[in-house]
Structure formats: C-alpha cells, structure tokens
Write a protein that holds these residues in place. Structure first.
Motif, PDB file in Angstrom:
ATOM      1  N   GLY A 169      -7.027  -8.403   4.138  1.00 34.54           N
ATOM      2  CA  GLY A 169      -5.747  -9.053   3.899  1.00 34.54           C
ATOM      3  C   GLY A 169      -4.617  -8.264   4.511  1.00 34.54           C
ATOM      4  N   ASN A 170      -3.503  -8.924   4.721  1.00 35.19           N
ATOM      5  CA  ASN A 170      -2.343  -8.248   5.271  1.00 35.19           C
ATOM      6  C   ASN A 170      -1.900  -7.104   4.358  1.00 35.19           C
ATOM      7  N   GLY A 171      -1.638  -5.953   4.944  1.00 32.79           N
ATOM      8  CA  GLY A 171      -1.160  -4.804   4.190  1.00 32.79           C
ATOM      9  C   GLY A 171      -2.223  -3.927   3.593  1.00 32.79           C
ATOM     10  N   THR A 172      -3.494  -4.320   3.688  1.00 31.76           N
ATOM     11  CA  THR A 172      -4.571  -3.496   3.154  1.00 31.76           C
ATOM     12  C   THR A 172      -4.889  -2.364   4.125  1.00 31.76           C
ATOM     13  N   VAL A 173      -5.674  -1.399   3.645  1.00 28.99           N
ATOM     14  CA  VAL A 173      -6.072  -0.297   4.517  1.00 28.99           C
ATOM     15  C   VAL A 173      -6.841  -0.815   5.725  1.00 28.99           C
ATOM     16  N   SER A 174      -7.677  -1.817   5.521  1.00 28.64           N
ATOM     17  CA  SER A 174      -8.444  -2.362   6.645  1.00 28.64           C
ATOM     18  C   SER A 174      -7.538  -2.966   7.704  1.00 28.64           C
ATOM     19  N   HIS A 175      -6.361  -3.417   7.303  1.00 28.11           N
ATOM     20  CA  HIS A 175      -5.367  -3.931   8.250  1.00 28.11           C
ATOM     21  C   HIS A 175      -4.592  -2.787   8.899  1.00 28.11           C
ATOM     22  N   LEU A 176      -3.934  -1.957   8.067  1.00 29.43           N
ATOM     23  CA  LEU A 176      -3.055  -0.911   8.593  1.00 29.43           C
ATOM     24  C   LEU A 176      -3.810   0.142   9.400  1.00 29.43           C
ATOM     25  N   ALA A 177      -4.974   0.559   8.904  1.00 31.63           N
ATOM     26  CA  ALA A 177      -5.730   1.581   9.625  1.00 31.63           C
ATOM     27  C   ALA A 177      -6.224   1.049  10.965  1.00 31.63           C
ATOM     28  N   MET A 178      -6.606  -0.234  10.994  1.00 34.40           N
ATOM     29  CA  MET A 178      -7.054  -0.814  12.265  1.00 34.40           C
ATOM     30  C   MET A 178      -5.892  -0.940  13.237  1.00 34.40           C
ATOM     31  N   GLU A 179      -4.711  -1.279  12.725  1.00 34.19           N
ATOM     32  CA  GLU A 179      -3.528  -1.318  13.599  1.00 34.19           C
ATOM     33  C   GLU A 179      -3.235   0.067  14.161  1.00 34.19           C
ATOM     34  N   ASP A 180      -3.413   1.093  13.327  1.00 37.99           N
ATOM     35  CA  ASP A 180      -3.222   2.470  13.772  1.00 37.99           C
ATOM     36  C   ASP A 180      -4.217   2.812  14.876  1.00 37.99           C
ATOM     37  N   PHE A 181      -5.472   2.435  14.679  1.00 36.49           N
ATOM     38  CA  PHE A 181      -6.507   2.712  15.683  1.00 36.49           C
ATOM     39  C   PHE A 181      -6.199   2.011  17.000  1.00 36.49           C
ATOM     40  N   LYS A 182      -5.808   0.726  16.925  1.00 39.10           N
ATOM     41  CA  LYS A 182      -5.518  -0.029  18.146  1.00 39.10           C
ATOM     42  C   LYS A 182      -4.331   0.573  18.898  1.00 39.10           C
ATOM     43  N   ALA A 183      -3.330   1.043  18.141  1.00 40.11           N
ATOM     44  CA  ALA A 183      -2.158   1.659  18.782  1.00 40.11           C
ATOM     45  C   ALA A 183      -2.542   2.960  19.472  1.00 40.11           C
ATOM     46  N   ARG A 184      -3.358   3.757  18.795  1.00 39.97           N
ATOM     47  CA  ARG A 184      -3.797   5.015  19.399  1.00 39.97           C
ATOM     48  C   ARG A 184      -4.623   4.767  20.656  1.00 39.97           C
ATOM     49  N   ALA A 185      -5.476   3.737  20.612  1.00 40.58           N
ATOM     50  CA  ALA A 185      -6.369   3.447  21.733  1.00 40.58           C
ATOM     51  C   ALA A 185      -5.683   2.664  22.842  1.00 40.58           C
ATOM     52  N   GLY A 186      -4.544   2.032  22.534  1.00 42.44           N
ATOM     53  CA  GLY A 186      -3.848   1.224  23.519  1.00 42.44           C
ATOM     54  C   GLY A 186      -4.596  -0.042  23.861  1.00 42.44           C
ATOM     55  N   ILE A 187      -5.147  -0.707  22.831  1.00 41.93           N
ATOM     56  CA  ILE A 187      -5.944  -1.906  23.070  1.00 41.93           C
ATOM     57  C   ILE A 187      -5.387  -3.095  22.296  1.00 41.93           C
ATOM     58  N   ASP A 188      -5.707  -4.289  22.791  1.00 45.81           N
ATOM     59  CA  ASP A 188      -5.223  -5.538  22.208  1.00 45.81           C
ATOM     60  C   ASP A 188      -6.387  -6.277  21.559  1.00 45.81           C
ATOM     61  N   ILE A 189      -6.409  -6.288  20.206  1.00 44.61           N
ATOM     62  CA  ILE A 189      -7.432  -7.005  19.444  1.00 44.61           C
ATOM     63  C   ILE A 189      -6.705  -7.854  18.400  1.00 44.61           C
ATOM     64  N   LEU A 190      -7.063  -9.119  18.276  1.00 46.19           N
ATOM     65  CA  LEU A 190      -6.379 -10.035  17.376  1.00 46.19           C
ATOM     66  C   LEU A 190      -6.783  -9.802  15.925  1.00 46.19           C
TER      67      LEU A 190
END
Length: 332
Positions: A167-188
């Motif tokens: 769900g929006n705002g959960t660790v599974s959301h925020l941590a994945m956004e953090d990972f994508k930002a660090r990696a510089g990748i675009d995943i929906l």
C-alpha cells in the motif's frame, strides 16, 4: 538480542489482559480473573500478511496468561491508517487494541493529506514485539537473478517492469522507491491492500517484482513460485542464508525493515497498560515463541517499558517525518 537487531539492519533509534473485570497488581505482575472476556486485536492488513501472522500468534499465546479470549479483526486500507483511525475511536477499556507497524504510526501521517488520528496523542503504546525484514522477489520468468542483473535490465527497458507494494506509504513502497532512486531505474509502483494480493499477482506473472516481508515471501521462495533477489538487511537472514543482501550487492546502507508494536487507545488506564506489558512479555518471551517468530521471518524485539515504547514512537515519528519530506512523496 543486540546481534539480532544489527542483523535486521536496525541502527536507530503487545494480547493484553482481558477486558472488563481484570485487576492489575502492578507493572510486573497481572492478576487476571479467569473468564470468557473477548479482546479484539485490530490489524491493518488482510489475513496472511506478516503483521496478521504475528497477531494470530499473540492471540493464541495470551489466553494462557490472561484467561481472556482474543480475536483478530482485519481492517486493511491506507497502509494501516484506516485501522489506526478505528483504534483511535475505540473505547479505552482494554477491549480493543491494535498490533500496528511502523508505516501507520510514523510515515503515513506525514505522507497522506489526512489520516484520522494523531500518532502522538491518540494512543497508549504498550511495547514492541519485533522487527520484520523485507526481501525483494520477482516472478521466476524474469530474465535476472540478482540485483546487478535487475538494474541492468531495468535500465535497458525503462518503464517495462512493475513492483507491487502493501500500500501507499508502507515500507514496501518507500523502501522500493529508495532503491529505485539509488539505482536510477524506472519501475512502475502498483499499490495493494496488503502483501498477499500483491504477491499473488507476482506469482501469477501480472506484476514483475515485490519488496515484501520475509514472513510473507518465504513460502513462495521455498516452493519456487518466486525468485529471491536480495534481502533488505545488513546481514543475511538465518532462514534464507543463500539470499544475499541488497547492501552486499552494491547498495551500501540500504535497509528495508519495519517494527511491530501493541497499542491501546489514548486514556487507557496506565496501570492497565503496565499490566498488559507484563502479560505480553510473559506470553511472548519464550523459547517456543522465539523460534516460531524466526521461522516466519520475524526477529523478536521487546521494549523495556511502556514509557520506552512511547519515547520510541516519538523518535520514529520525527525520523520518518524527515525521511518522507526528503522523498517528496505526498498522497491524497
């Protein structure tokens, strides 16, 4: 215990005595009238999700200590915030409590335009129960087997991959956004009401990836229905020793871990809270429960007192408020 906390990647900074008719003898011992009192344990996710699994373990073990009966009431939605709102409006008589998690307490109030509670004013913290580490998994057909290959594929195919969250705002959301930002990748990002529905779609091949609790993903990993790419801990999990951490695969200091805590509504009698804390620790700090928690992918961790639990909530609320601000994520 300190080693377990470090292994979970934690560097920072409970079910109760049955409702009416229970007398409290103090913070360290509870005198409980044996009877058929029913206590509701609210959980902000569907049945089968990690928080729900731990709540049902609590509901199974507490009757031997308190003499009460416990039922789990699942109220999924808004990353646990709908359930928190329900707890805030519940009677402060010990008949209702909630096994909550970090996101509902510390991130959602900063991320959503509005939530139906105040994390610092509407609840009486009892104590921590443990930590839930996360693992990144994908459908077996995905053409990558580790983090390096995932990043390379995502960069070569921007926007092609999707990731489920609880769900929006959960660790599974925020941590994945953090990972994508660090990696510089675009995943929906595709939010769900809990880990179960999202993982079901990953298993079915409808969604590419999910960063979810070890408790939720372990059965799918063991049956071969998903592939494990990396754990969100600083050291490998004892239950998944062959799964490397995301940190050791080039993402130093990356962490995806959440905590679980028992709460009452605000204005619950302090002696009642102290007695519940004592009952919680007596019921849960056993070799059997410890082994069961670890088996499902949870790492036991307990507060030293309700006061410490309340201070921990304040600290986490401030810390994650700053993290959400930095992320720029805002939700209606």
């Amino acid at each position: 215990m300190e080693t377990d906390m470090k292994n979970a990647g934690i560097n920072r900074r409970t079910v109760v005595l049955a409702a009416a008719g229970i007398g409290i003898a103090g913070a360290t011992q509870a005198q409980v009238s044996k009877g058929s009192h029913v206590v509701k344990i609210i959980v902000g996710f569907p049945a089968g999700q990690a928080t729900d699994i731990v709540a049902r373990l609590l509901a199974d073990k507490l009757p031997a200590v308190t003499g009460g009966n416990y039922i789990v009431d699942n109220k999924p939605g808004q990353g646990g915030s709908l359930a928190m709102g329900a707890l805030a409006k519940s009677p402060a008589d010990g008949s209702v409590m909630m096994l909550t998690h970090m996101s509902a307490v510390a991130t959602n109030p900063h991320m959503y335009k509005s939530v139906p509670y105040d994390s610092l004013k509407d609840f009486e913290p009892v104590g921590l129960l443990g930590d839930l580490p996360f693992v990144l998994v994908c459908h077996p057909s995905m053409p990558f087997n580790n983090i390096e290959q995932l990043v390379r594929y995502a960069k070569d195919n921007p926007g092609k991959l999707t990731n489920a969250s609880s769900g929006n705002g959960t660790v599974s959301h925020l941590a994945m956004e953090d990972f994508k930002a660090r990696a510089g990748i675009d995943i929906l990002h595709v939010p769900y009401k809990g880990s179960g529905p999202g993982l079901t779609d990953v298993v079915a091949g409808q969604v590419s990836l999910a960063l979810e609790t070890a408790a939720a993903v372990q059965p799918f990993i063991q049956s071969g229905r998903v592939k494990a790419l990396g754990a969100g801990t600083t050291k490998r999990l004892s239950t998944l020793p062959n799964v490397p951490t995301i940190a050791e695969q080039g993402f130093k200091d990356f962490s995806a871990v959440t905590w679980l805590m028992l709460l009452y509504p605000a204005a619950t009698d302090k002696k009642f809270v102290a007695g519940t804390f004592a009952a919680l620790n007596k019921a849960m700090q056993t070799t059997e429960v410890d082994a069961r928690m670890r088996q499902i992918g949870a790492i036991p961790r307990f507060s030293t007192s309700p006061a410490e639990a309340a201070a921990f909530v304040r600290s986490e609320y401030a810390h994650w408020g700053e993290a959400v601000k930095r992320s720029g994520v805002r939700l209606d």
